[in-house]
Motif scaffolding. Structure first.
Motif, PDB file in Angstrom:
ATOM      1  N   SER A  68       0.922  -1.132  -0.056  1.00  0.00           N
ATOM      2  CA  SER A  68      -0.082  -0.021  -0.021  1.00  0.00           C
ATOM      3  C   SER A  68       0.997   1.209  -0.146  1.00  0.00           C
ATOM      4  CB  SER A  68      -0.880  -0.230   1.190  1.00  0.00           C
ATOM      5  OG  SER A  68      -0.907   1.148   1.944  1.00  0.00           O
ATOM      6  N   ARG A  69       0.405   2.257  -1.108  1.00  0.00           N
ATOM      7  CA  ARG A  69       1.032   3.488  -0.838  1.00  0.00           C
ATOM      8  C   ARG A  69       1.225   4.240   0.481  1.00  0.00           C
ATOM      9  NH1 ARG A  69       2.709   6.439  -4.815  1.00  0.00           N
ATOM     10  NH2 ARG A  69       3.337   8.701  -4.659  1.00  0.00           N
ATOM     11  N   ASP A  70      -0.252   4.094   1.252  1.00  0.00           N
ATOM     12  CA  ASP A  70      -0.302   4.818   2.174  1.00  0.00           C
ATOM     13  C   ASP A  70       0.803   4.278   3.449  1.00  0.00           C
ATOM     14  OD1 ASP A  70      -2.216   6.499   1.386  1.00  0.00           O
ATOM     15  OD2 ASP A  70      -3.928   5.412   2.288  1.00  0.00           O
ATOM     16  N   GLN A  71       0.732   3.004   3.524  1.00  0.00           N
ATOM     17  CA  GLN A  71       1.728   2.215   4.370  1.00  0.00           C
ATOM     18  C   GLN A  71       3.124   2.502   4.124  1.00  0.00           C
ATOM     19  OE1 GLN A  71       1.768  -1.882   4.244  1.00  0.00           O
ATOM     20  NE2 GLN A  71       2.094  -2.251   6.552  1.00  0.00           N
ATOM     21  N   ALA A  72       3.550   2.532   2.873  1.00  0.00           N
ATOM     22  CA  ALA A  72       4.806   2.794   2.712  1.00  0.00           C
ATOM     23  C   ALA A  72       5.301   4.426   2.915  1.00  0.00           C
ATOM     24  CB  ALA A  72       5.150   2.873   1.119  1.00  0.00           C
ATOM     25  N   GLU A  73       4.224   5.440   2.852  1.00  0.00           N
ATOM     26  CA  GLU A  73       4.782   6.859   3.141  1.00  0.00           C
ATOM     27  C   GLU A  73       4.702   6.838   4.562  1.00  0.00           C
ATOM     28  OE1 GLU A  73       1.680   9.513   1.736  1.00  0.00           O
ATOM     29  OE2 GLU A  73       2.170   9.054  -0.290  1.00  0.00           O
ATOM     30  N   SER A  74       3.976   6.020   5.272  1.00  0.00           N
ATOM     31  CA  SER A  74       4.000   6.106   6.915  1.00  0.00           C
ATOM     32  C   SER A  74       5.384   5.595   7.552  1.00  0.00           C
ATOM     33  CB  SER A  74       2.800   5.390   7.435  1.00  0.00           C
ATOM     34  OG  SER A  74       3.012   5.174   8.932  1.00  0.00           O
ATOM     35  N   PHE A  75       5.816   4.474   6.798  1.00  0.00           N
ATOM     36  CA  PHE A  75       7.018   3.965   7.187  1.00  0.00           C
ATOM     37  C   PHE A  75       8.233   4.758   6.780  1.00  0.00           C
ATOM     38  CE2 PHE A  75       4.513   0.090   8.215  1.00  0.00           C
ATOM     39  CZ  PHE A  75       5.119  -0.408   9.252  1.00  0.00           C
ATOM     40  N   SER A  76       8.178   5.305   5.603  1.00  0.00           N
ATOM     41  CA  SER A  76       9.051   6.398   5.079  1.00  0.00           C
ATOM     42  C   SER A  76       9.478   7.461   6.056  1.00  0.00           C
ATOM     43  CB  SER A  76       8.773   6.801   3.598  1.00  0.00           C
ATOM     44  OG  SER A  76       8.836   5.589   2.814  1.00  0.00           O
ATOM     45  N   ILE A  77       8.303   7.924   6.670  1.00  0.00           N
ATOM     46  CA  ILE A  77       8.246   9.147   7.398  1.00  0.00           C
ATOM     47  C   ILE A  77       8.947   8.836   8.869  1.00  0.00           C
ATOM     48  CG2 ILE A  77       6.968  10.790   8.972  1.00  0.00           C
ATOM     49  CD1 ILE A  77       5.035  10.855   6.171  1.00  0.00           C
ATOM     50  N   THR A  78       8.614   7.615   9.301  1.00  0.00           N
ATOM     51  CA  THR A  78       9.017   6.777  10.623  1.00  0.00           C
ATOM     52  C   THR A  78      10.668   6.764  10.344  1.00  0.00           C
ATOM     53  OG1 THR A  78       7.025   5.966  10.975  1.00  0.00           O
ATOM     54  CG2 THR A  78       8.871   5.061  12.181  1.00  0.00           C
ATOM     55  N   LYS A  79      10.916   6.013   9.331  1.00  0.00           N
ATOM     56  CA  LYS A  79      12.351   6.000   9.038  1.00  0.00           C
ATOM     57  C   LYS A  79      13.203   7.278   9.006  1.00  0.00           C
ATOM     58  CE  LYS A  79      15.799   3.075   8.575  1.00  0.00           C
ATOM     59  NZ  LYS A  79      16.345   2.451  10.002  1.00  0.00           N
ATOM     60  N   ALA A  80      12.753   8.161   8.240  1.00  0.00           N
ATOM     61  CA  ALA A  80      13.295   9.412   8.419  1.00  0.00           C
ATOM     62  C   ALA A  80      13.670   9.975   9.616  1.00  0.00           C
ATOM     63  CB  ALA A  80      12.626  10.244   7.394  1.00  0.00           C
ATOM     64  N   LYS A  81      12.428  10.120  10.405  1.00  0.00           N
ATOM     65  CA  LYS A  81      12.552  10.653  11.878  1.00  0.00           C
ATOM     66  C   LYS A  81      13.518   9.702  12.651  1.00  0.00           C
ATOM     67  CE  LYS A  81       7.496  12.346  12.291  1.00  0.00           C
ATOM     68  NZ  LYS A  81       6.478  11.875  13.085  1.00  0.00           N
ATOM     69  N   GLN A  82      13.524   8.307  12.293  1.00  0.00           N
ATOM     70  CA  GLN A  82      14.689   7.819  13.224  1.00  0.00           C
ATOM     71  C   GLN A  82      16.195   8.115  12.756  1.00  0.00           C
ATOM     72  OE1 GLN A  82      14.561   3.555  12.385  1.00  0.00           O
ATOM     73  NE2 GLN A  82      16.307   3.130  13.707  1.00  0.00           N
ATOM     74  N   VAL A  83      16.244   8.505  11.470  1.00  0.00           N
ATOM     75  CA  VAL A  83      17.676   9.012  11.041  1.00  0.00           C
ATOM     76  C   VAL A  83      17.924  10.222  11.685  1.00  0.00           C
ATOM     77  CG1 VAL A  83      18.885   9.624   8.844  1.00  0.00           C
ATOM     78  CG2 VAL A  83      17.537   7.595   8.850  1.00  0.00           C
ATOM     79  N   ILE A  84      16.875  11.015  11.662  1.00  0.00           N
ATOM     80  CA  ILE A  84      17.056  12.431  12.333  1.00  0.00           C
ATOM     81  C   ILE A  84      17.485  12.353  13.592  1.00  0.00           C
ATOM     82  CG2 ILE A  84      15.960  14.765  12.963  1.00  0.00           C
ATOM     83  CD1 ILE A  84      14.341  14.298  10.070  1.00  0.00           C
ATOM     84  N   ASP A  85      16.651  11.247  14.467  1.00  0.00           N
ATOM     85  CA  ASP A  85      16.938  11.407  15.878  1.00  0.00           C
ATOM     86  C   ASP A  85      18.626  10.866  16.412  1.00  0.00           C
ATOM     87  OD1 ASP A  85      14.505  12.053  16.571  1.00  0.00           O
ATOM     88  OD2 ASP A  85      13.764  10.122  16.692  1.00  0.00           O
ATOM     89  N   GLU A  86      18.973   9.828  15.167  1.00  0.00           N
ATOM     90  CA  GLU A  86      20.287   9.140  15.577  1.00  0.00           C
ATOM     91  C   GLU A  86      21.411  10.140  15.207  1.00  0.00           C
ATOM     92  OE1 GLU A  86      19.956   5.636  13.381  1.00  0.00           O
ATOM     93  OE2 GLU A  86      18.625   4.527  14.726  1.00  0.00           O
ATOM     94  N   GLN A  87      21.269  10.805  13.785  1.00  0.00           N
ATOM     95  CA  GLN A  87      22.271  11.705  13.151  1.00  0.00           C
ATOM     96  C   GLN A  87      22.178  13.216  13.377  1.00  0.00           C
ATOM     97  OE1 GLN A  87      23.606  10.216   9.632  1.00  0.00           O
ATOM     98  NE2 GLN A  87      22.740   7.960  10.208  1.00  0.00           N
ATOM     99  N   GLY A  88      20.926  13.557  13.472  1.00  0.00           N
ATOM    100  CA  GLY A  88      20.788  14.914  13.346  1.00  0.00           C
ATOM    101  C   GLY A  88      21.417  15.864  12.020  1.00  0.00           C
ATOM    102  N   GLU A  89      21.841  16.713  12.330  1.00  0.00           N
ATOM    103  CA  GLU A  89      22.545  17.677  11.025  1.00  0.00           C
ATOM    104  C   GLU A  89      23.556  16.875  10.475  1.00  0.00           C
ATOM    105  OE1 GLU A  89      23.105  21.660  11.849  1.00  0.00           O
ATOM    106  OE2 GLU A  89      20.923  22.111  12.279  1.00  0.00           O
ATOM    107  N   ARG A  90      24.217  15.951  10.986  1.00  0.00           N
ATOM    108  CA  ARG A  90      25.298  15.317  10.346  1.00  0.00           C
ATOM    109  C   ARG A  90      25.049  14.510   9.262  1.00  0.00           C
ATOM    110  NH1 ARG A  90      27.156  11.121  14.612  1.00  0.00           N
ATOM    111  NH2 ARG A  90      24.935  11.404  15.169  1.00  0.00           N
ATOM    112  N   ILE A  91      23.680  14.267   8.968  1.00  0.00           N
ATOM    113  CA  ILE A  91      23.289  13.396   7.880  1.00  0.00           C
ATOM    114  C   ILE A  91      23.908  14.228   6.668  1.00  0.00           C
ATOM    115  CG2 ILE A  91      21.316  12.317   8.790  1.00  0.00           C
ATOM    116  CD1 ILE A  91      19.485  14.336   7.606  1.00  0.00           C
TER     117      ILE A  91
END
Length: 93
Positions: free
Chosen positions: A64-87
């Motif tokens: 599902s597109r909706d499920q993929a969007e939801s998980f994409s946002i969740t994963k991006a938030k995880q990356v931000i939490d772990e690395q911040g501006e270092r990304i």
């Protein structure tokens, strides 16, 4: 939208509004693959007047597109939490 477009992806591309998170903008940039959607997001932030971008692409594929969007946002938030501006420091050679 044609039957083939519905089955195999392509055609109209949605432009979802960015999701704001800790000063970053997250854009789900799904990749259509054979009727499924690969987890993909773009993280952006303006730093010292310069717009920085980081892509998050994973092997995860969703029906599902909706499920993929939801998980994409969740994963991006995880990356931000772990690395911040270092990304934005990553240089690919």
């Amino acid at each position: 939208m044609s039957l083939f477009t519905k089955l195999f992806g392509g055609g109209e591309k949605s432009n979802p509004e960015p999701v704001g998170y800790k000063g970053f903008d997250i854009f789900p940039d799904l990749i259509a693959e054979g009727g499924k959607y690969r987890l993909s997001a773009r993280i952006e932030k303006t730093i010292d007047g310069d717009r920085k971008t980081h892509a998050v692409i994973r092997a995860d594929v969703f029906e599902s597109r909706d499920q993929a969007e939801s998980f994409s946002i969740t994963k991006a938030k995880q990356v931000i939490d772990e690395q911040g501006e270092r990304i934005f420091d990553t240089v690919i050679r």
